[in-house]
Write a protein that holds these residues in place. Structure first.
Motif, PDB file in Angstrom:
ATOM      1  N   LEU A 178      22.224  -5.868   9.864  1.00 30.48           N
ATOM      2  CA  LEU A 178      21.587  -5.087   8.803  1.00 30.48           C
ATOM      3  C   LEU A 178      22.655  -4.728   7.764  1.00 30.48           C
ATOM      4  O   LEU A 178      23.502  -3.876   8.011  1.00 30.48           O
ATOM      5  CB  LEU A 178      20.942  -3.829   9.372  1.00 30.48           C
ATOM      6  CG  LEU A 178      20.190  -2.957   8.376  1.00 30.48           C
ATOM      7  CD1 LEU A 178      18.976  -3.701   7.820  1.00 30.48           C
ATOM      8  CD2 LEU A 178      19.754  -1.662   9.037  1.00 30.48           C
ATOM      9  N   ILE A 179      22.609  -5.390   6.623  1.00 38.67           N
ATOM     10  CA  ILE A 179      23.634  -5.193   5.596  1.00 38.67           C
ATOM     11  C   ILE A 179      23.131  -4.174   4.578  1.00 38.67           C
ATOM     12  O   ILE A 179      22.260  -4.472   3.760  1.00 38.67           O
ATOM     13  CB  ILE A 179      23.993  -6.525   4.910  1.00 38.67           C
ATOM     14  CG1 ILE A 179      24.479  -7.534   5.951  1.00 38.67           C
ATOM     15  CG2 ILE A 179      25.053  -6.286   3.832  1.00 38.67           C
ATOM     16  CD1 ILE A 179      24.714  -8.922   5.402  1.00 38.67           C
ATOM     17  N   GLU A 180      23.685  -2.976   4.663  1.00 43.18           N
ATOM     18  CA  GLU A 180      23.365  -1.918   3.708  1.00 43.18           C
ATOM     19  C   GLU A 180      24.254  -2.135   2.488  1.00 43.18           C
ATOM     20  O   GLU A 180      25.343  -1.591   2.392  1.00 43.18           O
ATOM     21  CB  GLU A 180      23.595  -0.554   4.338  1.00 43.18           C
ATOM     22  CG  GLU A 180      22.691  -0.295   5.532  1.00 43.18           C
ATOM     23  CD  GLU A 180      22.978   1.034   6.179  1.00 43.18           C
ATOM     24  OE1 GLU A 180      22.575   2.074   5.590  1.00 43.18           O
ATOM     25  OE2 GLU A 180      23.608   1.034   7.245  1.00 43.18           O
ATOM     26  N   TYR A 181      23.774  -2.939   1.567  1.00 46.34           N
ATOM     27  CA  TYR A 181      24.584  -3.471   0.471  1.00 46.34           C
ATOM     28  C   TYR A 181      25.270  -2.410  -0.373  1.00 46.34           C
ATOM     29  O   TYR A 181      26.340  -2.649  -0.925  1.00 46.34           O
ATOM     30  CB  TYR A 181      23.765  -4.419  -0.408  1.00 46.34           C
ATOM     31  CG  TYR A 181      22.464  -3.840  -0.901  1.00 46.34           C
ATOM     32  CD1 TYR A 181      22.413  -3.015  -2.003  1.00 46.34           C
ATOM     33  CD2 TYR A 181      21.281  -4.132  -0.240  1.00 46.34           C
ATOM     34  CE1 TYR A 181      21.225  -2.478  -2.446  1.00 46.34           C
ATOM     35  CE2 TYR A 181      20.080  -3.613  -0.668  1.00 46.34           C
ATOM     36  CZ  TYR A 181      20.050  -2.784  -1.778  1.00 46.34           C
ATOM     37  OH  TYR A 181      18.861  -2.261  -2.200  1.00 46.34           O
ATOM     38  N   GLU A 182      24.698  -1.238  -0.492  1.00 42.65           N
ATOM     39  CA  GLU A 182      25.312  -0.193  -1.317  1.00 42.65           C
ATOM     40  C   GLU A 182      26.638   0.303  -0.735  1.00 42.65           C
ATOM     41  O   GLU A 182      27.436   0.918  -1.431  1.00 42.65           O
ATOM     42  CB  GLU A 182      24.347   0.982  -1.494  1.00 42.65           C
ATOM     43  CG  GLU A 182      23.150   0.633  -2.355  1.00 42.65           C
ATOM     44  CD  GLU A 182      22.160   1.781  -2.500  1.00 42.65           C
ATOM     45  OE1 GLU A 182      22.109   2.654  -1.602  1.00 42.65           O
ATOM     46  OE2 GLU A 182      21.440   1.797  -3.505  1.00 42.65           O
ATOM     47  N   LEU A 183      26.883   0.030   0.544  1.00 41.57           N
ATOM     48  CA  LEU A 183      28.094   0.503   1.210  1.00 41.57           C
ATOM     49  C   LEU A 183      29.256  -0.483   1.133  1.00 41.57           C
ATOM     50  O   LEU A 183      30.356  -0.180   1.578  1.00 41.57           O
ATOM     51  CB  LEU A 183      27.792   0.805   2.683  1.00 41.57           C
ATOM     52  CG  LEU A 183      26.679   1.811   2.964  1.00 41.57           C
ATOM     53  CD1 LEU A 183      26.469   1.959   4.453  1.00 41.57           C
ATOM     54  CD2 LEU A 183      26.995   3.154   2.316  1.00 41.57           C
ATOM     55  N   TYR A 184      29.011  -1.676   0.598  1.00 40.73           N
ATOM     56  CA  TYR A 184      30.012  -2.741   0.618  1.00 40.73           C
ATOM     57  C   TYR A 184      30.356  -3.230  -0.781  1.00 40.73           C
ATOM     58  O   TYR A 184      29.565  -3.099  -1.701  1.00 40.73           O
ATOM     59  CB  TYR A 184      29.492  -3.943   1.428  1.00 40.73           C
ATOM     60  CG  TYR A 184      29.274  -3.645   2.885  1.00 40.73           C
ATOM     61  CD1 TYR A 184      30.287  -3.830   3.810  1.00 40.73           C
ATOM     62  CD2 TYR A 184      28.037  -3.186   3.330  1.00 40.73           C
ATOM     63  CE1 TYR A 184      30.080  -3.569   5.156  1.00 40.73           C
ATOM     64  CE2 TYR A 184      27.822  -2.910   4.675  1.00 40.73           C
ATOM     65  CZ  TYR A 184      28.852  -3.101   5.573  1.00 40.73           C
ATOM     66  OH  TYR A 184      28.645  -2.832   6.911  1.00 40.73           O
ATOM     67  N   LYS A 224      14.237  -8.477   3.613  1.00 39.60           N
ATOM     68  CA  LYS A 224      14.363  -7.083   3.180  1.00 39.60           C
ATOM     69  C   LYS A 224      14.055  -6.152   4.337  1.00 39.60           C
ATOM     70  O   LYS A 224      13.147  -6.381   5.121  1.00 39.60           O
ATOM     71  CB  LYS A 224      13.381  -6.820   2.019  1.00 39.60           C
ATOM     72  CG  LYS A 224      13.430  -5.406   1.478  1.00 39.60           C
ATOM     73  CD  LYS A 224      14.647  -5.173   0.622  1.00 39.60           C
ATOM     74  CE  LYS A 224      14.614  -3.838  -0.055  1.00 39.60           C
ATOM     75  NZ  LYS A 224      15.369  -2.797   0.597  1.00 39.60           N
ATOM     76  N   SER A 225      14.840  -5.112   4.428  1.00 36.40           N
ATOM     77  CA  SER A 225      14.639  -4.076   5.435  1.00 36.40           C
ATOM     78  C   SER A 225      13.894  -2.907   4.806  1.00 36.40           C
ATOM     79  O   SER A 225      13.765  -2.829   3.584  1.00 36.40           O
ATOM     80  CB  SER A 225      16.003  -3.612   5.946  1.00 36.40           C
ATOM     81  OG  SER A 225      15.868  -2.418   6.678  1.00 36.40           O
ATOM     82  N   MET A 226      13.451  -1.996   5.640  1.00 38.20           N
ATOM     83  CA  MET A 226      12.808  -0.780   5.131  1.00 38.20           C
ATOM     84  C   MET A 226      13.825   0.075   4.373  1.00 38.20           C
ATOM     85  O   MET A 226      13.494   0.763   3.437  1.00 38.20           O
ATOM     86  CB  MET A 226      12.212   0.033   6.277  1.00 38.20           C
ATOM     87  CG  MET A 226      11.184  -0.714   7.101  1.00 38.20           C
ATOM     88  SD  MET A 226       9.562  -0.724   6.391  1.00 38.20           S
ATOM     89  CE  MET A 226       9.065   0.949   6.629  1.00 38.20           C
ATOM     90  N   ALA A 227      15.079   0.005   4.792  1.00 40.16           N
ATOM     91  CA  ALA A 227      16.153   0.744   4.120  1.00 40.16           C
ATOM     92  C   ALA A 227      16.642  -0.071   2.923  1.00 40.16           C
ATOM     93  O   ALA A 227      16.133  -1.154   2.653  1.00 40.16           O
ATOM     94  CB  ALA A 227      17.294   0.977   5.111  1.00 40.16           C
ATOM     95  N   GLU A 228      17.640   0.448   2.248  1.00 44.03           N
ATOM     96  CA  GLU A 228      18.268  -0.298   1.160  1.00 44.03           C
ATOM     97  C   GLU A 228      19.233  -1.291   1.796  1.00 44.03           C
ATOM     98  O   GLU A 228      20.459  -1.132   1.743  1.00 44.03           O
ATOM     99  CB  GLU A 228      18.987   0.645   0.192  1.00 44.03           C
ATOM    100  CG  GLU A 228      18.061   1.571  -0.575  1.00 44.03           C
ATOM    101  CD  GLU A 228      17.044   0.811  -1.417  1.00 44.03           C
ATOM    102  OE1 GLU A 228      17.431  -0.152  -2.106  1.00 44.03           O
ATOM    103  OE2 GLU A 228      15.855   1.171  -1.378  1.00 44.03           O
ATOM    104  N   ALA A 229      18.658  -2.304   2.428  1.00 41.75           N
ATOM    105  CA  ALA A 229      19.458  -3.252   3.193  1.00 41.75           C
ATOM    106  C   ALA A 229      18.707  -4.574   3.333  1.00 41.75           C
ATOM    107  O   ALA A 229      17.489  -4.637   3.135  1.00 41.75           O
ATOM    108  CB  ALA A 229      19.764  -2.674   4.569  1.00 41.75           C
ATOM    109  N   TYR A 230      19.468  -5.597   3.694  1.00 43.08           N
ATOM    110  CA  TYR A 230      18.908  -6.926   3.933  1.00 43.08           C
ATOM    111  C   TYR A 230      19.505  -7.509   5.210  1.00 43.08           C
ATOM    112  O   TYR A 230      20.630  -7.176   5.587  1.00 43.08           O
ATOM    113  CB  TYR A 230      19.266  -7.895   2.792  1.00 43.08           C
ATOM    114  CG  TYR A 230      18.417  -7.762   1.565  1.00 43.08           C
ATOM    115  CD1 TYR A 230      17.206  -8.421   1.460  1.00 43.08           C
ATOM    116  CD2 TYR A 230      18.847  -6.997   0.495  1.00 43.08           C
ATOM    117  CE1 TYR A 230      16.438  -8.319   0.308  1.00 43.08           C
ATOM    118  CE2 TYR A 230      18.086  -6.888  -0.655  1.00 43.08           C
ATOM    119  CZ  TYR A 230      16.881  -7.552  -0.739  1.00 43.08           C
ATOM    120  OH  TYR A 230      16.121  -7.447  -1.874  1.00 43.08           O
TER     121      TYR A 230
END
Length: 153
Positions: A93-99, A41-47
């Protein structure tokens, strides 16, 4: 895609290739090599989707090593949705909300086909080739892995 949809997508991508979940890591055992996949988990909404390689024979799943004990590792990279210096770039860094799952699938397929599965299917000799791709290993780290590969034979 929501966080849960991303987690479900990863679970499906991992398990359809034979990985089994043990605690927070998905493992698949090969001949003299074990691969672990986990989501950092990243600090952002990402993994980050990390894959860890462990050289040796691992028979008891209860005693599988953790990511901190890996011999080498890599991460699944995707094409960014952001532009830097006028162009898109590859990022781990995969910002899942964008994909969408359809957008991520080719990158996961590439990571499995080129980096994750070859050592499991073709043997340990592919380890050094893959390590060359990830050029952030020191000469000492590479020598330690070569030694460990030879000792394990």
């Amino acid at each position: 895609m929501t966080k849960q949809e991303f987690l479900d997508f990863c679970h499906e991508e991992f398990t359809k290739r034979g990985f089994k979940k043990r605690k927070k890591t998905y493992y698949l055992n090969g001949e003299g090599i074990l691969v672990g996949l986990y989501l950092q988990k990243s600090m952002a909404e990402a993994y980050y989707v990390e894959f860890d390689f462990f050289i040796g024979k691992f028979k008891n799943p209860k005693l599988y090593p953790t990511t901190y004990e890996s011999d080498y590792y890599g991460r699944v990279c995707v094409l960014s949705k952001d532009i830097d210096e006028g162009d898109y770039y590859m990022t781990a860094l995969i910002e899942y909300e964008l994909y969408t799952p359809e957008e991520l699938k080719p990158y996961f397929d590439k990571a499995f086909d080129e980096f994750i599965m070859p050592p499991l299917l073709e043997g340990k000799e592919t380890v050094l080739k893959i390590m060359e791709y990830y050029d952030d290993y020191t000469l000492e780290e590479k020598e330690n892995i070569i030694e460990k590969l030879q000792l394990d034979q």
